[in-house]
Enzyme design. Structure first.
Site, PDB file in Angstrom:
ATOM      1  NE  ARG A  92       6.990  17.295  23.617  1.00 37.93           N
ATOM      2  CZ  ARG A  92       7.682  18.170  22.896  1.00 37.93           C
ATOM      3  NH1 ARG A  92       8.084  17.852  21.674  1.00 37.93           N
ATOM      4  NH2 ARG A  92       7.957  19.358  23.392  1.00 37.93           N
TER       5      ARG A  92
ATOM      6  CG  ASP B 258       9.153  16.193  18.123  1.00 41.35           C
ATOM      7  OD1 ASP B 258       9.146  16.138  16.881  1.00 41.35           O
ATOM      8  OD2 ASP B 258       8.125  16.365  18.812  1.00 41.35           O
TER       9      ASP B 258
ATOM     10  NE  ARG C 277       9.686  12.167   9.052  1.00 40.64           N
ATOM     11  CZ  ARG C 277       9.376  13.074   8.134  1.00 40.64           C
ATOM     12  NH1 ARG C 277       8.959  14.279   8.505  1.00 40.64           N
ATOM     13  NH2 ARG C 277       9.481  12.790   6.851  1.00 40.64           N
TER      14      ARG C 277
END
Length: 266
Positions: free
Chosen positions: A207, A59, A57
């Site tokens: 991140r 974001d 997935r």
């Protein structure tokens, strides 16, 4: 025996997308997503709803140079021309999403569960002025980054470790142990790239990793302090999370092929 017209073929699709306009990969009720657009294109081609499964997935705002997705489609239509099938899907997709490669796979192939490794790249625009052309392609960092010390810190992530210090609070993974096989920090012109390959990633792990490596590059942390941060296994002690728009999903690795190897294949 089932009628030939309804026999299904599982296919693997290499997908490229600009995440700026989407709230991530996964289909959502009240937001645009890459999965919803792809399934809409498959519906138009197939004449019936088609479920899709991705290698991972992403974001909201995150991009993909190539992410692998599987789907079950009508075998007869697929067998007529793989290239025509690819172009048929692209003609029904927005310009911000493209199918860049396809191949047939076994009926039990699974884009997510069969994935042995995933790779991401994070891009930083390291110049004292922002870019008019790359506004949503990089994280703008006006102060000069020391690439050498960032790479020295990155070495501490190589191997199998508990990455709780890089794990966002909303992470639902059963544990924080992951194996990073590659992690490289490099510069080309004004762009600083951080590329990382692992057997899996935690929520916001890349991140958060970037946020800490940037602090090292700015002299706010030393490589040794970064090593100590990893050992603490406490996300609260780490740097802020880097913004989503500098992140790219760049490959998904399987036993006998990778997503990037499908680019240009028909």
């Amino acid at each position: 025996m089932a009628d030939v017209g309804v026999e299904k073929q599982r296919i693997a699709m290499a997908i490229e997308f600009d995440g700026s306009a989407f709230h991530g990969w996964q289909q959502q009720d009240n937001a645009s997503s890459v999965q919803a657009e792809l399934q809409s294109a498959l519906l138009a081609v197939e004449g019936e709803a088609v479920a899709t499964v991705a290698a991972g997935r992403t974001d909201s705002g995150v991009h993909a140079e190539v992410i692998l997705v599987h789907a079950d489609v009508l075998s007869a239509r697929w067998q007529r021309s793989h290239l025509a099938y690819l172009h048929g899907l692209n003609s029904r997709l927005p310009e911000s999403i493209r199918v860049v490669g396809v191949r047939g796979v076994a009926s039990d192939f699974h884009a997510r569960f069969d994935c042995r490794g995933r790779a991401y790249r994070y891009q930083i625009w390291n110049r004292n002025t922002p870019s008019a052309l790359h506004r949503w392609r990089h994280w703008w960092m006006p102060r000069t980054l020391n690439i050498e010390v960032m790479q020295q810190a990155a070495v501490h992530c190589i191997g199998r470790h508990d990455f709780s210090s890089l794990r966002a609070s909303g992470c639902q993974a059963a544990h924080a142990i992951r194996r990073i096989s590659e992690l490289e920090v490099s510069r080309s012109g004004y762009t600083v790239s951080i590329e990382v390959t692992a057997d899996g990633f935690l929520y916001h792990m890349v991140r958060n990793l970037v946020g800490n490596l940037v602090e090292v590059g700015l002299g706010k942390q030393t490589p040794e302090q970064f090593r100590q941060l990893l050992a603490l296994q406490d996300r609260r002690r780490g740097a802020a999370t880097a913004p989503a728009h500098g992140l790219y999903f760049i490959d998904a690795l399987y036993d006998d092929f990778s997503a990037s190897e499908l680019i240009g294949c028909s």
